[in-house]
Design a protein around this motif. Structure first.
Motif: not given
Length: 376
Positions: A32-57
């Motif tokens: 997961c390279d933080v400079r790449e969009l797919d990693c950014q989207e993945h990390a965003h989804a993980v945080i959303a799962c834990i917080r129970g939220t759904d916000h745009p990246l």
């Protein structure tokens, strides 16, 4: 959109709203390279799962250290008047042991990768990374994504302007959002899908013990010690709320816990005393002196001061001070004609009266003059 807190531990089963529950499980940093969009989207989804939220990246800008430096030129040098005021407050902080004796301001150092930051004005995450420290880079991205999610929900800059009027209350808000971001970054880093069970097992006892040592260490600048306080006492305070009632309890902290660092210091929102500002009229300062500033610095800084005076600190002392906190007023006064400085710190008692007065000065004559004005 907010998911019910009762559903948090079931999000893995639901796959965070997708068909693949693994989208809630953080990948290894090596993939997961933080400079790449797919990693950014993945990390965003993980945080959303834990917080129970759904916000745009949020907007994420990737740049080199040189590009960051070009976009963020150094501030203009202080004027002579600004420098004098800075030096006077530095001497005041040395008197209170916030700073080591004869402390010198460090020279600014260039930003180097990895460096991730959050732009409050635009809601943009800035990533300066080169891939050489993938674990640190990924953890920092998770932290920033959790911070961005809270900002979207609570407008942190707006809260700072409208709900915090003192140094203490500003630190209280910073402790809340820094602690929340640490907590959810840590939960993501654990790479577990049972978030409810994970939260029950988490604690910040070790981190707070180490932070307590820094709070009591006279050689550590107060800003460094308080940064650790904000991260780990904040994370502990938010964790307790999350364990109690999920995200609804965390959300409530931004309504109920902005008045003082007393909450995070005590580790509880059950504060025994009602907060009250000290508004006793100030006597005129001694001839040749003027008041430079007055503010409420709060119990976290008072605990730091006490620990550095005695060389001792304990969780019991923190809980007692935070749980019974009422208010304070810290005055800094300076001479118009010399380098003499005095500090007067008034601590409120249960009824809002001045129950304790701390006076420190750079010389005996100044000490005696201010002690006479503000008897203990």
């Amino acid at each position: 959109m907010r998911v019910s807190p009762l559903a948090i531990s079931l999000l893995a089963v639901a796959g965070c709203g997708t068909a693949d529950p693994e989208s809630c499980l953080l990948r290894s940093a090596s993939s997961c390279d933080v400079r790449e969009l797919d990693c950014q989207e993945h990390a965003h989804a993980v945080i959303a799962c834990i917080r129970g939220t759904d916000h745009p990246l949020p907007q994420i800008d990737v740049m080199t250290a040189d590009e960051w430096a070009e976009a963020n030129p150094p501030a203009a040098p202080r004027t002579p008047a600004e420098q004098r005021l800075w030096d006077q407050h530095t001497r005041a902080y040395e008197l209170l042991r916030f700073l080591p004796s004869n402390w010198e301001e460090p020279e600014p150092t260039p930003i180097a990768a990895p460096y991730l930051s959050y732009d409050w004005a635009t809601g943009t995450i800035v990533v300066v990374a080169d891939g050489t420290q993938p674990e640190t880079e990924l953890y920092s991205l998770l932290y920033m994504l959790a911070l961005a999610a809270r900002d979207r929900e609570s407008d942190l800059a707006g809260l700072m302007l409208t709900k915090t009027g003192t140094f203490d209350s500003k630190r209280a808000l910073t402790t809340l959002y820094a602690g929340e971001a640490i907590l959810f970054a840590d939960m993501a880093k654990a790479r577990e899908l049972d978030f409810g069970g994970l939260a029950e097992r988490l604690d910040y006892d070790y981190q707070r013990t180490e932070t307590r040592k820094q709070l009591a260490d006279r050689t550590v600048p107060w800003s460094e010690a308080m940064a650790l306080f904000q991260y780990y006492y904040g994370a502990n305070y938010v964790l307790v709320a999350f364990q109690r009632d999920g995200m609804s309890a965390v959300d409530a902290l931004y309504e109920d816990s902005l008045a003082s660092t007393a909450f995070a210091l005590a580790g509880s929102n059950l504060i025994e005393a009602a907060f009250s500002a000290i508004d006793v009229a100030l006597p005129p300062p001694p001839a040749g002196f003027r008041y430079l500033s007055q503010d409420s610095y709060g119990p976290a800084l008072l605990q730091l001061h006490r620990a550095r005076e005695t060389g001792e600190s304990s969780q019991t002392a923190e809980q007692s001070l935070g749980g019974s906190w009422v208010g304070d007023r810290l005055l800094v006064a300076g001479s118009d004609t010399s380098d003499a400085v005095a500090v007067v710190w008034q601590i409120a008692g249960p009824g809002g009266e001045v129950a304790e007065t701390i006076v420190r000065a750079t010389d005996t004559a100044t000490q005696d003059a201010f002690a006479a004005l503000f008897p203990g």
